[in-house]
Design an enzyme around this catalytic site. Structure first.
Site, short mmCIF file in Angstrom:
data_model
loop_
_atom_site.label_atom_id
_atom_site.label_comp_id
_atom_site.label_asym_id
_atom_site.label_seq_id
_atom_site.Cartn_x
_atom_site.Cartn_y
_atom_site.Cartn_z
N CYS A 53 0.84 -1.19 0.00
CA CYS A 53 0.00 0.00 0.00
C CYS A 53 0.89 1.25 0.00
O CYS A 53 1.92 1.31 0.67
CB CYS A 53 -0.90 0.00 1.22
SG CYS A 53 -1.99 1.43 1.28
N CYS A 57 0.48 4.71 7.03
CA CYS A 57 -0.14 4.54 8.36
C CYS A 57 0.85 3.78 9.27
O CYS A 57 1.21 2.64 8.96
CB CYS A 57 -1.46 3.79 8.24
SG CYS A 57 -2.53 4.46 6.94
N CYS A 60 0.53 0.04 10.35
CA CYS A 60 0.02 -0.95 9.39
C CYS A 60 1.11 -1.76 8.69
O CYS A 60 1.96 -1.20 7.99
CB CYS A 60 -0.83 -0.25 8.35
SG CYS A 60 -1.55 -1.43 7.18
N CYS A 97 -16.82 -8.89 4.78
CA CYS A 97 -16.07 -7.66 4.52
C CYS A 97 -14.86 -7.99 3.65
O CYS A 97 -14.10 -8.91 3.96
CB CYS A 97 -15.57 -7.05 5.82
SG CYS A 97 -16.87 -6.79 7.01
N CYS A 128 -19.59 -5.71 2.67
CA CYS A 128 -18.83 -4.56 3.16
C CYS A 128 -17.50 -4.54 2.42
O CYS A 128 -16.96 -5.60 2.11
CB CYS A 128 -18.60 -4.72 4.66
SG CYS A 128 -17.56 -3.42 5.36
N CYS A 188 -19.15 2.39 7.99
CA CYS A 188 -18.44 1.73 9.09
C CYS A 188 -17.17 2.55 9.30
O CYS A 188 -16.33 2.64 8.41
CB CYS A 188 -18.10 0.30 8.67
SG CYS A 188 -16.98 -0.54 9.81
N ARG A 261 -17.96 -2.07 17.38
CA ARG A 261 -17.28 -3.32 17.06
C ARG A 261 -15.95 -3.47 17.78
O ARG A 261 -15.08 -2.61 17.72
CB ARG A 261 -17.05 -3.42 15.56
CG ARG A 261 -16.19 -4.62 15.17
CD ARG A 261 -16.12 -4.81 13.70
NE ARG A 261 -17.44 -5.12 13.18
CZ ARG A 261 -17.82 -4.94 11.93
NH1 ARG A 261 -16.97 -4.45 11.06
NH2 ARG A 261 -19.02 -5.26 11.53
S1 SF4 Z 1 -4.15 1.15 6.97
FE1 SF4 Z 1 -2.58 0.03 5.77
S2 SF4 Z 1 -3.69 -0.70 3.97
FE2 SF4 Z 1 -4.94 0.91 4.88
S3 SF4 Z 1 -4.31 2.77 3.85
FE3 SF4 Z 1 -3.04 2.65 5.69
S4 SF4 Z 1 -1.16 1.58 4.99
FE4 SF4 Z 1 -2.73 1.24 3.42
#
Ligand code: SF4
Length: 346
Positions: A53, A57, A60, A97, A128, A188, A261
């Protein structure tokens, strides 16, 4: 930032500051007014596209920026998704989901995503998706395909947000939520606690969610899972489980009609903590799967806990009155062959 002011920061913080037992009592009263006390909605989560990705974040493992040893996988084919959905249905799940680690979906992937929604919906499951940011056209197309829910979390308070994510703004997230809502898809949206934020931020997140023009139908509250290789892996921040339970309780009071949740981080919680979360008003969870790429409690331990607490499964799809079908689904969930569950982790 919010467009309506149902709750103020001061009110939210006052709830957080209540004596724990008073807060729990109030949350339980609100909960019983709007929901059956011992019913929990159950969803299954499938990672339909894993890793690589572009976003950053900090919690993540799917971000391409961190070396977590996660093997990336391309977007799944339709038949793989249908097969996982069939297993989730057989196992008693009512909502399926599908999550993709993207900044946003590409136009070229939209036809396949629409087919996935149609196929899962035709099985009788609620659908979802979580695919990152959506433009108006994408939201409309997914809605037309039959998408029931779209997940897009706010993560934390507007003030703390830039400590966690820098590649998309808070406004970007609110914008996607509003496009989803305008398209007629249910929302959500929740966040993560234990990121190093303080109680002001936890209250701020819930104020943002509760003050959305229409609060989210589903509010996932995640506890940070410190995954090796992510910037938060070695963070010394520790969130007392009581603070997590307080967050659930305040979410329940501020969003009385939403499903709250219990999401990532459940693996690290003992049964007593989870029971207090249910007492605080949590009434939805992921079951029998891994949460995208982090572990979720084994199905057997979930089943044992449900039995101990007398928890039943909420069955939206059979709520039109087929009691025999409800009983069958509950039995399937509590006794099914756990090898049928799809493991969403690569
Ligand atoms: S949480 Fe993870 S998968 Fe979702 S946008 Fe951020 S880096 Fe990408």
């Amino acid at each position: 930032m919010s467009t309506s002011q149902r709750w103020t920061q001061v009110q939210a913080e006052a709830l957080f500051n209540k004596p724990f037992l008073d807060l729990l009592f109030e949350a339980q009263q609100v909960h019983r007014k709007h929901f059956k006390a011992s019913e929990v909605q159950v969803s299954t989560l499938l990672s339909i596209k894993t890793g690589s990705c572009a976003e950053d974040c900090k919690y993540c493992p799917q971000s391409a920026r961190y070396n977590t040893g996660l093997e990336s996988e391309r977007l799944m084919q339709l038949e793989q998704v249908m097969s996982a959905a069939r297993k989730a249905l057989e196992a008693g799940s009512t909502r399926f989901c599908m999550g993709a680690a993207w900044k946003n979906p590409h136009e070229r992937d939209m036809p396949l995503l629409e087919e996935m929604v149609k196929g899962v919906k035709n099985m009788g499951l609620e659908t979802c998706m979580t695919l990152g940011m959506l433009n108006e056209n994408q939201a409309q197309r997914l809605a037309a395909a039959g998408l029931d829910f779209y997940n897009h979390n706010l993560d934390t308070s507007p003030e703390f947000y830039s400590n966690i994510v820098t590649t998309r703004t808070y406004e970007d997230r609110l914008d996607t939520l509003s496009k989803v809502r305008e398209a007629g898809i249910k929302v959500c949206s929740g966040g993560i606690v234990g990121l190093g934020e303080d109680v002001h931020d936890r209250a701020g997140l819930l104020v943002e969610l509760a003050n959305l023009p229409t609060p989210p139908e589903s509010v996932p509250i995640n506890m940070l899972v410190k995954v090796k290789g992510t910037p938060l892996a070695d963070s010394e921040n520790y969130l007392d489980p009581f603070e997590f339970i307080r967050t659930i309780a305040v979410a329940r009071i501020m969003m009385p009609y939403s499903h709250v949740r219990l999401s990532a981080g459940r693996e690290q919680m003992n049964e007593q903590t989870q029971a207090l979360c249910f007492m605080a008003g949590a009434n939805s969870l992921f079951y029998g799967c891994k949460l995208l790429t982090t572990p979720n409690p084994a199905e057997d331990s979930d089943k044992a806990l449900f039995r101990k607490l007398g928890i039943n499964i909420e069955h939206n799809i059979s709520s039109q009155g087929d009691i025999a079908q409800e009983a069958q689904l509950t039995e399937a969930l509590l006794t099914s062959d756990t090898s049928h569950y799809y493991n969403a982790a690569p």
